[in-house]
Design an enzyme around this catalytic site. Sequence first.
Site, short mmCIF file in Angstrom:
data_model
loop_
_atom_site.label_atom_id
_atom_site.label_comp_id
_atom_site.label_asym_id
_atom_site.label_seq_id
_atom_site.Cartn_x
_atom_site.Cartn_y
_atom_site.Cartn_z
N GLU A 79 -47.46 196.65 113.46
CA GLU A 79 -48.05 197.63 114.49
C GLU A 79 -49.25 197.22 114.92
OE1 GLU A 79 -48.67 201.40 112.27
OE2 GLU A 79 -49.41 202.32 114.26
N ARG B 185 -45.16 193.79 98.49
CA ARG B 185 -46.33 193.53 99.07
C ARG B 185 -47.00 192.58 98.40
NH1 ARG B 185 -47.48 197.77 102.57
NH2 ARG B 185 -49.37 197.03 103.22
N LYS C 80 -55.07 197.37 106.46
CA LYS C 80 -55.79 197.03 107.72
C LYS C 80 -56.56 198.29 107.74
CE LYS C 80 -51.72 196.86 110.06
NZ LYS C 80 -50.71 196.67 111.18
P1 ATP Z 1 -51.63 197.98 106.38
O1 ATP Z 1 -51.24 198.77 105.12
O2 ATP Z 1 -52.14 196.92 106.05
O3 ATP Z 1 -51.86 198.98 107.44
P2 ATP Z 1 -48.87 197.77 107.22
O4 ATP Z 1 -47.59 197.60 106.32
O5 ATP Z 1 -49.03 199.08 107.92
O6 ATP Z 1 -49.88 197.04 106.66
P3 ATP Z 1 -47.44 196.65 109.73
O7 ATP Z 1 -48.09 196.22 110.56
O8 ATP Z 1 -46.58 198.00 109.80
O9 ATP Z 1 -48.69 196.86 108.50
O10 ATP Z 1 -46.65 195.62 108.95
C1 ATP Z 1 -45.91 194.58 109.50
C2 ATP Z 1 -45.08 193.91 108.55
O11 ATP Z 1 -45.93 193.39 107.48
C3 ATP Z 1 -44.10 194.87 107.92
O12 ATP Z 1 -42.85 194.23 107.66
C4 ATP Z 1 -44.71 195.04 106.53
O13 ATP Z 1 -43.76 195.53 105.54
C5 ATP Z 1 -45.47 193.67 106.33
N1 ATP Z 1 -46.53 193.72 105.50
C6 ATP Z 1 -47.70 194.59 105.66
N2 ATP Z 1 -48.49 194.14 104.55
C7 ATP Z 1 -47.87 193.37 103.73
C8 ATP Z 1 -48.37 192.83 102.41
N3 ATP Z 1 -49.51 193.06 101.74
N4 ATP Z 1 -47.53 191.97 101.82
C9 ATP Z 1 -46.58 191.61 102.46
N5 ATP Z 1 -45.93 192.04 103.55
C10 ATP Z 1 -46.93 192.92 104.29
MG MG Z 2 -47.67 200.34 109.15
#
Ligand code: ATP
Ligand code: MG
Length: 559
Positions: free
Chosen positions: A35, A262, A272
Amino acid sequence: MTDSKKSLNFIEHIIEEDLGTTHKKEELRFRFPPEPNGYLHVGHASSICLNFGLGERYNAPVNLRFDDTNPAKEEKEYVDAIKRDVEWLGYTWDKECYASDYFQQLYDWAILLIKEGKAYIDSQSSDAIAQQKGTPTEPGVESPYRNRSVEENLSLFEGMKNGEFNEGEHVLRAKIDMASSNMLMRDPIMYRVIKKDHHRTGSDWCIYPMYDWTHGQSDYLEQVTHSLCTLEFLPHRELYNWFLDQLYDNTSIRPKQREFARRNLSHTVVSKRKLLKLVEEEIVSGWDDPRMPTISGMRRRGYPPAAIRNFADTVGIAKRENLVDVSLLEFHVRDELNKTSPRIMAVVNPLKLVITNYPEDKEEWLEAENNPEDESAGSRKVPFTRELYIEKEDFKEEANKKFFRLKLGGEVRLKNGYIIKAESCTKDENGAITEVQCTYDELSKSGSGTPESLRKVKGTLHWVSTKHAFEAEVRIYDRLFADENPDGHKDKDFMEFVNPDSLQVIKGFVEPSVKNAKPGDQFQFQRKGYFNVDIDSTNEKLIFNRTVPLRDSWAKIKE
Ligand code: ATP
Ligand code: MG
């Protein structure tokens, strides 16, 4: 990059099984779906390495998909940064996709669901909807609007789309089961009104689809075979499948959602939202502050992309969350930089050393190897004179036998140079040592082949000539959080654990060979660590970041 002989991880096992049954190898397709609401961090790097690693292993395309359904939080700046980061990590995507490209298709499909009586407009407040959700053990309550006629639903939905309603007045919900044991199946919201311009679609839309309605359908449209996400989406899988059940045409590829844990890294936060807070509260200088666990921060700090990939590969993926020690990442950083970084001499905390029996105006240019790990790196010349800087910590007036550096009456070798003996020192009014006077053995010059040059002394010190060295700003970074798991305290906010001493700015001196170093250039400061030239650096003012110290604390942990 992926070694095909390596044992398979559990996702690869799933794929192997599918290859024998539901899928053909040439159909495989993966995606990385960020995102664009912030910069990517080390957790995303794991997800990138997983998805693109699968692409390499199976020779399958991987899409970069921006999950851009919330104009309130998303920006083009983030899209550009994400693309730069994925490329920098060394990966090439097949298609660059945007969920926003599917807005029309998603809208048309929503109409289909309404027509089939599988979606309805709810005109209650979000509070009322939340109250009716029930609990995991109690069923929810059906909305009084649940049985609106198809015609009424269609006309209200069109009204939502045409901007006739304010935010919060109506939402579109899937009509599933308010008594489902899975709370996400209790008539989840598919669309809400957001009266904000979108960074790509401008003012075309004022209704935006929710994650669950968008994600699986985007996978379906792109014909992604395996849609990998983090564990918190496990309960969403049922809904992912329900939406697909309504639309699937029985001939094309039906994507599968599978979950992995994760990546959490010690002494930092990987969210983020939390990283944004560090930026907004000016705890760090920006998303790319070298202390940040963002990909841009790691790049600026001097972490090589190969180190991040090797780290992701070593840790692999898991079914359960755990905290990986940041020293493992640092181990991989050292491992890469050891192979590639030219060695130089730089003194970070200078103490003046005068060789009293060395002629005042004499100047010698000594031969110094650029990288003992890499013969092809060649050598350079470093100037040696009567007055040098050594590290403050390398001299003591008195010390026990274990101190292999310089002490009064003791001898050391100056790297690439001569054996010296400390004779006396000068102090200021506070008793701090300001200068060391020593003598040198003219016949002991390194590489000269004389018996004196072959004499062994315990310590070897790095040094720079005061007349030739360049002053440089040296930024020494420590962990951003003092606590191993700042996010893991129930009663305390992660911000309480910010390490107040995570940045130390000092004045050091570097040998003249690096005078023209450019931002991004990397060096090993011998005996100190790996450093790179910061992007703030100019020809007038050299600035170095300490990427990682030399000491390999991880090796000890492993033993
Ligand atoms: P955040 O919690 O930091 O905002 P998010 O999951 O909302 O992260 P996205 O941009 O939606 O961030 O994630 C893009 C991809 O990266 C998704 O497939 C998500 O599952 C993966 N991802 C995000 N954080 C992690 C992590 N800590 N470890 C492994 N994969 C991750
Ligand atoms: Mg997200």
